[in-house]
Motif scaffolding. Structure first.
Motif, PDB file in Angstrom:
ATOM      1  N   PRO A   9       0.840  -1.199   0.000  1.00 57.02           N
ATOM      2  CA  PRO A   9       0.000   0.000   0.000  1.00 57.02           C
ATOM      3  C   PRO A   9       0.878   1.253   0.000  1.00 57.02           C
ATOM      4  N   CYS A  10       0.578   2.192  -0.887  1.00 57.74           N
ATOM      5  CA  CYS A  10       1.398   3.393  -1.001  1.00 57.74           C
ATOM      6  C   CYS A  10       0.519   4.641  -0.942  1.00 57.74           C
ATOM      7  N   TYR A  11       0.876   5.537  -0.062  1.00 57.89           N
ATOM      8  CA  TYR A  11       0.238   6.854  -0.037  1.00 57.89           C
ATOM      9  C   TYR A  11       1.334   7.893   0.150  1.00 57.89           C
ATOM     10  N   ASN A  12       1.573   8.679  -0.866  1.00 57.35           N
ATOM     11  CA  ASN A  12       2.657   9.669  -0.846  1.00 57.35           C
ATOM     12  C   ASN A  12       3.964   9.034  -0.392  1.00 57.35           C
ATOM     13  N   SER A  13       4.299   7.925  -1.031  1.00 57.28           N
ATOM     14  CA  SER A  13       5.440   7.100  -0.622  1.00 57.28           C
ATOM     15  C   SER A  13       6.648   7.255  -1.533  1.00 57.28           C
ATOM     16  N   ALA A  14       6.659   8.267  -2.362  1.00 60.84           N
ATOM     17  CA  ALA A  14       7.675   8.378  -3.401  1.00 60.84           C
ATOM     18  C   ALA A  14       9.103   8.363  -2.863  1.00 60.84           C
ATOM     19  N   SER A  15       9.306   8.918  -1.691  1.00 55.02           N
ATOM     20  CA  SER A  15      10.679   9.066  -1.186  1.00 55.02           C
ATOM     21  C   SER A  15      11.266   7.770  -0.632  1.00 55.02           C
ATOM     22  N   TYR A  16      10.454   6.735  -0.424  1.00 55.26           N
ATOM     23  CA  TYR A  16      10.999   5.518   0.181  1.00 55.26           C
ATOM     24  C   TYR A  16      10.454   4.212  -0.397  1.00 55.26           C
ATOM     25  N   MET A  17       9.443   4.243  -1.252  1.00 60.45           N
ATOM     26  CA  MET A  17       8.810   3.015  -1.717  1.00 60.45           C
ATOM     27  C   MET A  17       9.724   2.124  -2.546  1.00 60.45           C
ATOM     28  N   ALA A  18      10.727   2.703  -3.210  1.00 63.12           N
ATOM     29  CA  ALA A  18      11.626   1.901  -4.051  1.00 63.12           C
ATOM     30  C   ALA A  18      12.357   0.839  -3.230  1.00 63.12           C
ATOM     31  N   LYS A  19      12.739   1.185  -2.003  1.00 60.83           N
ATOM     32  CA  LYS A  19      13.450   0.221  -1.149  1.00 60.83           C
ATOM     33  C   LYS A  19      12.563  -0.979  -0.842  1.00 60.83           C
ATOM     34  N   ALA A  20      11.295  -0.707  -0.560  1.00 58.73           N
ATOM     35  CA  ALA A  20      10.356  -1.799  -0.289  1.00 58.73           C
ATOM     36  C   ALA A  20      10.194  -2.678  -1.528  1.00 58.73           C
ATOM     37  N   ILE A  21       9.992  -2.062  -2.687  1.00 56.68           N
ATOM     38  CA  ILE A  21       9.767  -2.819  -3.924  1.00 56.68           C
ATOM     39  C   ILE A  21      10.992  -3.645  -4.279  1.00 56.68           C
ATOM     40  N   GLU A  22      12.161  -3.019  -4.250  1.00 54.69           N
ATOM     41  CA  GLU A  22      13.398  -3.718  -4.622  1.00 54.69           C
ATOM     42  C   GLU A  22      13.650  -4.930  -3.730  1.00 54.69           C
ATOM     43  N   SER A  23      13.250  -4.827  -2.463  1.00 57.01           N
ATOM     44  CA  SER A  23      13.510  -5.936  -1.537  1.00 57.01           C
ATOM     45  C   SER A  23      12.700  -7.181  -1.873  1.00 57.01           C
ATOM     46  N   CYS A  24      11.669  -7.029  -2.725  1.00 55.19           N
ATOM     47  CA  CYS A  24      10.809  -8.160  -3.090  1.00 55.19           C
ATOM     48  C   CYS A  24      11.294  -8.900  -4.331  1.00 55.19           C
ATOM     49  N   LEU A  25      12.274  -8.356  -5.030  1.00 55.28           N
ATOM     50  CA  LEU A  25      12.569  -8.808  -6.388  1.00 55.28           C
ATOM     51  C   LEU A  25      13.697  -9.825  -6.485  1.00 55.28           C
ATOM     52  N   ILE A  26      14.027 -10.474  -5.388  1.00 56.41           N
ATOM     53  CA  ILE A  26      15.127 -11.441  -5.403  1.00 56.41           C
ATOM     54  C   ILE A  26      14.778 -12.695  -6.202  1.00 56.41           C
ATOM     55  N   LEU A  27      13.517 -13.114  -6.160  1.00 60.24           N
ATOM     56  CA  LEU A  27      13.058 -14.282  -6.930  1.00 60.24           C
ATOM     57  C   LEU A  27      11.817 -13.865  -7.717  1.00 60.24           C
ATOM     58  N   LYS A  28      12.059 -13.185  -8.809  1.00 58.89           N
ATOM     59  CA  LYS A  28      10.959 -12.542  -9.543  1.00 58.89           C
ATOM     60  C   LYS A  28       9.946 -13.529 -10.114  1.00 58.89           C
ATOM     61  N   ASP A  29      10.378 -14.761 -10.419  1.00 56.76           N
ATOM     62  CA  ASP A  29       9.448 -15.733 -11.001  1.00 56.76           C
ATOM     63  C   ASP A  29       8.461 -16.286  -9.979  1.00 56.76           C
ATOM     64  N   ASP A  30       8.808 -16.169  -8.716  1.00 56.34           N
ATOM     65  CA  ASP A  30       7.996 -16.786  -7.661  1.00 56.34           C
ATOM     66  C   ASP A  30       7.070 -15.807  -6.956  1.00 56.34           C
ATOM     67  N   VAL A  31       7.349 -14.505  -7.085  1.00 59.07           N
ATOM     68  CA  VAL A  31       6.557 -13.516  -6.351  1.00 59.07           C
ATOM     69  C   VAL A  31       5.753 -12.633  -7.292  1.00 59.07           C
ATOM     70  N   GLU A  32       4.676 -12.138  -6.764  1.00 55.59           N
ATOM     71  CA  GLU A  32       3.832 -11.150  -7.432  1.00 55.59           C
ATOM     72  C   GLU A  32       3.778  -9.934  -6.508  1.00 55.59           C
ATOM     73  N   VAL A  33       4.238  -8.802  -7.004  1.00 55.66           N
ATOM     74  CA  VAL A  33       4.243  -7.581  -6.219  1.00 55.66           C
ATOM     75  C   VAL A  33       3.100  -6.694  -6.710  1.00 55.66           C
ATOM     76  N   ILE A  34       2.208  -6.323  -5.796  1.00 56.83           N
ATOM     77  CA  ILE A  34       1.054  -5.500  -6.143  1.00 56.83           C
ATOM     78  C   ILE A  34       1.221  -4.141  -5.473  1.00 56.83           C
ATOM     79  N   ILE A  35       1.587  -3.151  -6.261  1.00 55.88           N
ATOM     80  CA  ILE A  35       1.720  -1.784  -5.760  1.00 55.88           C
ATOM     81  C   ILE A  35       0.347  -1.126  -5.825  1.00 55.88           C
ATOM     82  N   VAL A  36      -0.166  -0.724  -4.680  1.00 65.63           N
ATOM     83  CA  VAL A  36      -1.487  -0.088  -4.629  1.00 65.63           C
ATOM     84  C   VAL A  36      -1.309   1.383  -4.287  1.00 65.63           C
TER      85      VAL A  36
END
Length: 339
Positions: A9-36
């Motif tokens: 969930p993102c609300y005015n998260s521009a300054s820090y959301m990239a760190k959260a997203i990047e931390s999910c991408l270690i196994l891209k084939d196995d995870v689904e990241v839903i940015i809301v």
């Protein structure tokens, strides 16, 4: 197949959301990241779309009219296709090596056709403003690296609550329990982690430090001043927890005891915040909350009052008792590092 859906969930998260997203991408084939994007007014939209375009097989980007954190979680769940569902707040992040271990475990159990309703992992308080970290682990309370049931659970220490940070639910289980978090309401993470528990039959605990929980922003929802200003929302969630099921009718004694303990903790926080606020309105709301519990479920009210914390709450009618309650709260906050 996606094994794990991660809603951010993102609300005015521009300054820090990239760190959260990047931390999910270690196994891209196995995870689904839903940015809301919950109606942000900053560059959250641009960042979310860029990530979705860069990783189209992994990241979904969903926009909605501002509905609050709970509605963003609801939207994430509606869009989830993974076998399991996890919420990651946009200012938090995962330890990637721990995420790999979790995904390997989920995949292995899936291949063995084992059904686990809830995975549990440690989480870490990251209080960067004080350069402090604190790990909440469950090694004394839960069997490790095997499927278990509620009757296998041992004693939880006061700080060992199962929070949104520490649990991963089976996606279909969340849908089966009709989880629907209220709009425009903070502190719904307590309801998210609480309401599904009676539907959980099988559990699995990994002693890994998966979730990194950031504490310290002045505008953070767990900041005490902000919590007091949102007392009505704290009480709304507190009442919804009372209403979500008949705790006293649960067959599992250990599950029942845990849910009583957790509800007592939340009700205690509500009480302490009302006392620290000191306004007649908040003190009246506190009293009304306890009366609501008493009328709604007398047996539950009695069970809560019989806990140590619940017994302390009986002292909230006089100045000395209120001082004792707030002193205990301050000590707990210092030891455990919350808000």
């Amino acid at each position: 197949m996606k094994y794990l859906s991660i809603a951010i969930p993102c609300y005015n998260s521009a300054s820090y959301m990239a760190k959260a997203i990047e931390s999910c991408l270690i196994l891209k084939d196995d995870v689904e990241v839903i940015i809301v994007n919950d109606g942000s007014q900053d560059n959250t939209d641009e960042i979310g779309k860029e990530y979705a375009a860069k990783y189209p097989q992994t990241i979904k980007y969903v926009e909605q009219v501002n509905g609050g954190h709970g509605e963003a979680v609801n939207t994430g769940l509606k869009n989830a296709t993974g076998q399991y569902f996890k919420v990651l707040d946009s200012d938090d992040w995962f330890d990637q090596s721990a995420l790999v271990k979790m995904l390997e475990t989920i995949k292995s159990l899936h291949n063995q056709k084992e059904v686990v309703d809830m995975f549990i992992a440690n989480y870490v308080y990251e209080k960067t403003c004080e350069n402090k970290t604190a790990v909440i682990r469950y090694t004394n309370a839960l069997p490790q690296s095997r499927i278990f049931r509620w009757y296998d659970v041992k004693h939880f220490y006061p700080q060992q609550n199962l929070l949104m940070h520490s649990v991963i639910y089976r996606t279909q289980l969340l849908r089966n329990c009709n989880l629907q978090l209220p709009k425009h309401t903070f502190y719904v993470d307590n309801l998210f982690v609480y309401q599904p528990l009676p539907y959980v039959n099988t559990l699995y605990y990994l002693d890994i430090d998966l979730y990194r929980y950031f504490i310290g922003r002045e505008d953070q929802s767990v900041n005490e001043k902000i919590m007091i200003s949102r007392m009505d929302q704290q009480i709304r969630v507190n009442k919804m927890m009372i209403d979500c099921c008949d705790i006293m009718a649960l067959k599992s004694r250990k599950l029942r005891n845990y849910m009583i303990k957790y509800l007592t903790m939340i009700s205690t926080v509500t009480t302490v915040l009302a006392i620290r606020s000191g306004t007649e309105e908040h003190l009246a709301q506190k009293d009304e909350l306890w009366e609501y519990m008493k009328n709604k479920n007398p047996a539950l009210y009695k069970a809560v009052r019989h806990t140590l914390l619940g017994a302390c709450m009986k002292l909230d009618k006089n100045v000395v008792g209120q001082k004792m309650i707030t002193t205990t709260y301050n000590l707990s906050r210092k030891i455990f590092g919350f808000n």
